[in-house]
Design a protein around this motif. Structure first.
Motif, PDB file in Angstrom:
ATOM      1  N   SER A 118       0.896  -1.194  -0.247  1.00  0.00           N
ATOM      2  CA  SER A 118      -0.052   0.080   0.143  1.00  0.00           C
ATOM      3  C   SER A 118       0.933   1.232  -0.133  1.00  0.00           C
ATOM      4  O   SER A 118       0.427   2.318   0.518  1.00  0.00           O
ATOM      5  N   CYS A 119       2.222   1.106  -0.605  1.00  0.00           N
ATOM      6  CA  CYS A 119       2.867   2.225  -0.685  1.00  0.00           C
ATOM      7  C   CYS A 119       3.239   2.479  -2.385  1.00  0.00           C
ATOM      8  O   CYS A 119       4.199   3.459  -2.339  1.00  0.00           O
ATOM      9  N   GLY A 120       2.668   1.750  -3.099  1.00  0.00           N
ATOM     10  CA  GLY A 120       2.928   2.333  -4.482  1.00  0.00           C
ATOM     11  C   GLY A 120       3.825   1.427  -5.089  1.00  0.00           C
ATOM     12  O   GLY A 120       4.086   1.490  -6.378  1.00  0.00           O
ATOM     13  N   VAL A 121       4.380   0.519  -4.272  1.00  0.00           N
ATOM     14  CA  VAL A 121       5.640  -0.400  -5.004  1.00  0.00           C
ATOM     15  C   VAL A 121       4.999  -1.375  -5.998  1.00  0.00           C
ATOM     16  O   VAL A 121       5.761  -1.585  -6.950  1.00  0.00           O
ATOM     17  N   GLY A 122       3.900  -1.836  -5.765  1.00  0.00           N
ATOM     18  CA  GLY A 122       3.296  -2.832  -6.811  1.00  0.00           C
ATOM     19  C   GLY A 122       3.077  -2.086  -7.898  1.00  0.00           C
ATOM     20  O   GLY A 122       3.377  -2.554  -9.110  1.00  0.00           O
ATOM     21  N   SER A 123       2.377  -0.900  -8.083  1.00  0.00           N
ATOM     22  CA  SER A 123       2.193  -0.185  -9.374  1.00  0.00           C
ATOM     23  C   SER A 123       3.440   0.285  -9.927  1.00  0.00           C
ATOM     24  O   SER A 123       3.450   0.200 -11.024  1.00  0.00           O
ATOM     25  N   GLU A 124       4.392   0.403  -9.041  1.00  0.00           N
ATOM     26  CA  GLU A 124       5.584   0.902  -9.659  1.00  0.00           C
ATOM     27  C   GLU A 124       6.212  -0.442 -10.496  1.00  0.00           C
ATOM     28  O   GLU A 124       6.833  -0.267 -11.386  1.00  0.00           O
ATOM     29  N   LEU A 125       6.216  -1.408  -9.923  1.00  0.00           N
ATOM     30  CA  LEU A 125       6.697  -2.689 -10.534  1.00  0.00           C
ATOM     31  C   LEU A 125       5.906  -3.186 -11.855  1.00  0.00           C
ATOM     32  O   LEU A 125       6.603  -3.431 -12.804  1.00  0.00           O
ATOM     33  N   GLN A 161      -2.890 -14.489 -13.196  1.00  0.00           N
ATOM     34  CA  GLN A 161      -3.808 -15.162 -12.515  1.00  0.00           C
ATOM     35  C   GLN A 161      -3.543 -14.946 -11.065  1.00  0.00           C
ATOM     36  O   GLN A 161      -2.408 -14.857 -10.703  1.00  0.00           O
ATOM     37  N   SER A 162      -4.424 -14.393 -10.209  1.00  0.00           N
ATOM     38  CA  SER A 162      -4.295 -14.244  -8.914  1.00  0.00           C
ATOM     39  C   SER A 162      -4.718 -15.204  -7.811  1.00  0.00           C
ATOM     40  O   SER A 162      -5.708 -15.909  -8.147  1.00  0.00           O
ATOM     41  N   SER A 163      -3.909 -15.542  -6.991  1.00  0.00           N
ATOM     42  CA  SER A 163      -4.326 -16.821  -6.000  1.00  0.00           C
ATOM     43  C   SER A 163      -4.891 -16.145  -4.897  1.00  0.00           C
ATOM     44  O   SER A 163      -5.271 -16.835  -4.011  1.00  0.00           O
ATOM     45  N   ASN A 164      -5.076 -14.728  -4.710  1.00  0.00           N
ATOM     46  CA  ASN A 164      -5.710 -14.195  -3.597  1.00  0.00           C
ATOM     47  C   ASN A 164      -6.754 -13.061  -4.002  1.00  0.00           C
ATOM     48  O   ASN A 164      -6.519 -12.090  -4.886  1.00  0.00           O
ATOM     49  N   PRO A 165      -8.209 -13.560  -3.993  1.00  0.00           N
ATOM     50  CA  PRO A 165      -9.223 -12.715  -4.352  1.00  0.00           C
ATOM     51  C   PRO A 165      -9.154 -11.281  -3.728  1.00  0.00           C
ATOM     52  O   PRO A 165      -9.634 -10.112  -4.323  1.00  0.00           O
ATOM     53  N   THR A 166      -8.268 -10.910  -2.591  1.00  0.00           N
ATOM     54  CA  THR A 166      -8.245  -9.820  -1.991  1.00  0.00           C
ATOM     55  C   THR A 166      -7.330  -8.815  -3.030  1.00  0.00           C
ATOM     56  O   THR A 166      -7.446  -7.564  -2.691  1.00  0.00           O
ATOM     57  N   ASN A 167      -6.747  -9.413  -3.853  1.00  0.00           N
ATOM     58  CA  ASN A 167      -5.597  -8.660  -4.870  1.00  0.00           C
ATOM     59  C   ASN A 167      -6.539  -8.255  -6.032  1.00  0.00           C
ATOM     60  O   ASN A 167      -5.787  -7.253  -6.846  1.00  0.00           O
ATOM     61  N   VAL A 168      -7.683  -8.619  -6.323  1.00  0.00           N
ATOM     62  CA  VAL A 168      -8.172  -8.349  -7.689  1.00  0.00           C
ATOM     63  C   VAL A 168      -8.652  -7.116  -7.652  1.00  0.00           C
ATOM     64  O   VAL A 168      -8.466  -6.516  -8.783  1.00  0.00           O
ATOM     65  N   PRO A 169      -9.101  -6.368  -6.731  1.00  0.00           N
ATOM     66  CA  PRO A 169      -9.424  -4.778  -7.029  1.00  0.00           C
ATOM     67  C   PRO A 169      -8.034  -4.098  -7.181  1.00  0.00           C
ATOM     68  O   PRO A 169      -8.210  -3.028  -8.335  1.00  0.00           O
ATOM     69  N   PHE A 170      -7.094  -4.376  -6.803  1.00  0.00           N
ATOM     70  CA  PHE A 170      -5.796  -3.722  -7.248  1.00  0.00           C
ATOM     71  C   PHE A 170      -5.521  -3.778  -8.803  1.00  0.00           C
ATOM     72  O   PHE A 170      -5.181  -2.949  -9.423  1.00  0.00           O
ATOM     73  N   GLU A 218      -7.650  -4.728 -11.161  1.00  0.00           N
ATOM     74  CA  GLU A 218      -8.877  -4.000 -11.713  1.00  0.00           C
ATOM     75  C   GLU A 218      -8.427  -2.453 -11.826  1.00  0.00           C
ATOM     76  O   GLU A 218      -8.845  -2.000 -13.071  1.00  0.00           O
ATOM     77  N   ARG A 219      -8.018  -1.932 -11.004  1.00  0.00           N
ATOM     78  CA  ARG A 219      -7.599  -0.548 -10.784  1.00  0.00           C
ATOM     79  C   ARG A 219      -6.632  -0.480 -12.006  1.00  0.00           C
ATOM     80  O   ARG A 219      -6.494   0.855 -12.505  1.00  0.00           O
ATOM     81  N   LEU A 220      -5.779  -1.177 -12.229  1.00  0.00           N
ATOM     82  CA  LEU A 220      -4.711  -1.141 -13.333  1.00  0.00           C
ATOM     83  C   LEU A 220      -5.060  -1.270 -14.728  1.00  0.00           C
ATOM     84  O   LEU A 220      -4.613  -1.275 -15.752  1.00  0.00           O
ATOM     85  N   GLY A 221      -6.388  -1.831 -14.827  1.00  0.00           N
ATOM     86  CA  GLY A 221      -6.944  -2.108 -16.316  1.00  0.00           C
ATOM     87  C   GLY A 221      -7.435  -3.566 -16.425  1.00  0.00           C
ATOM     88  O   GLY A 221      -7.761  -3.870 -17.380  1.00  0.00           O
TER      89      GLY A 221
END
Length: 163
Positions: free
Chosen positions: A116-123, A141-150, A152-155
């Motif tokens: 939640s510091c922008g590292v994932g988006s930076e990657l 493929q996401s193994s964790n449903p809690t990551n799906v919104p992230f 989706e925000r990236l398209g």
């Protein structure tokens, strides 16, 4: 150190918990798994890193991360012998959703202390820019449903689910 960041990232991931149910062996199993993925990523793919806290492994369209499942099957037999058949069935089911012409994100992990510091988006930004510039499809493929919104925000768009 990237492997240790990935172990911390995925230690409590739902798929990791199911696959490597013995918590006392999970970290070692994950290390073996991520050693393999990173080695293959550096050999055949594109690896983006942020320090020693985050990594993303992609393959370009038409490039496979491995020639067949043998290396992963070997890991499964060693670390999750009771899950081999189910894991392979899951991999096969997931593969049906992967477009042949896609740039594939095989792995993204950010150490939990840096989420939640922008590292994932930076990657992901360099490859997402590459996708948009080339009008290429991206797939993950996401193994964790809690990551799906992230994602989706990236398209990214959910196009299927495998239980």
């Amino acid at each position: 150190m990237l492997v240790e960041a990935l172990v911390a990232t995925f230690f409590d991931d739902p798929l990791s918990v199911w696959l490597y149910s013995d918590e006392s062996r999970r970290a070692d199993a994950l290390r073996a798994n991520f050693d393999l993925i990173l080695a293959l990523g550096y050999e055949r793919g594109v690896v983006d890193v942020v320090g020693d806290i985050g990594v993303a492994v992609w393959t370009l369209p038409g490039v496979s991360l491995l020639d067949g499942p043998a290396p992963f099957v070997e890991l499964l037999h060693r670390w999750a012998p009771d899950r081999v058949e189910s894991a392979l069935a899951g991999m096969e089911a997931c593969a049906k959703y992967e477009p042949a012409d896609a740039m594939v994100l095989h792995l993204i992990g950010v150490h939990p202390e840096h989420r939640s510091c922008g590292v994932g988006s930076e990657l992901l930004r360099p490859r997402l820019d590459q996708l948009h510039a080339s009008v290429t499809v991206g797939h993950l493929q996401s193994s964790n449903p809690t990551n799906v919104p992230f994602y989706e925000r990236l398209g990214f768009v959910v196009d299927g689910a495998v239980p």
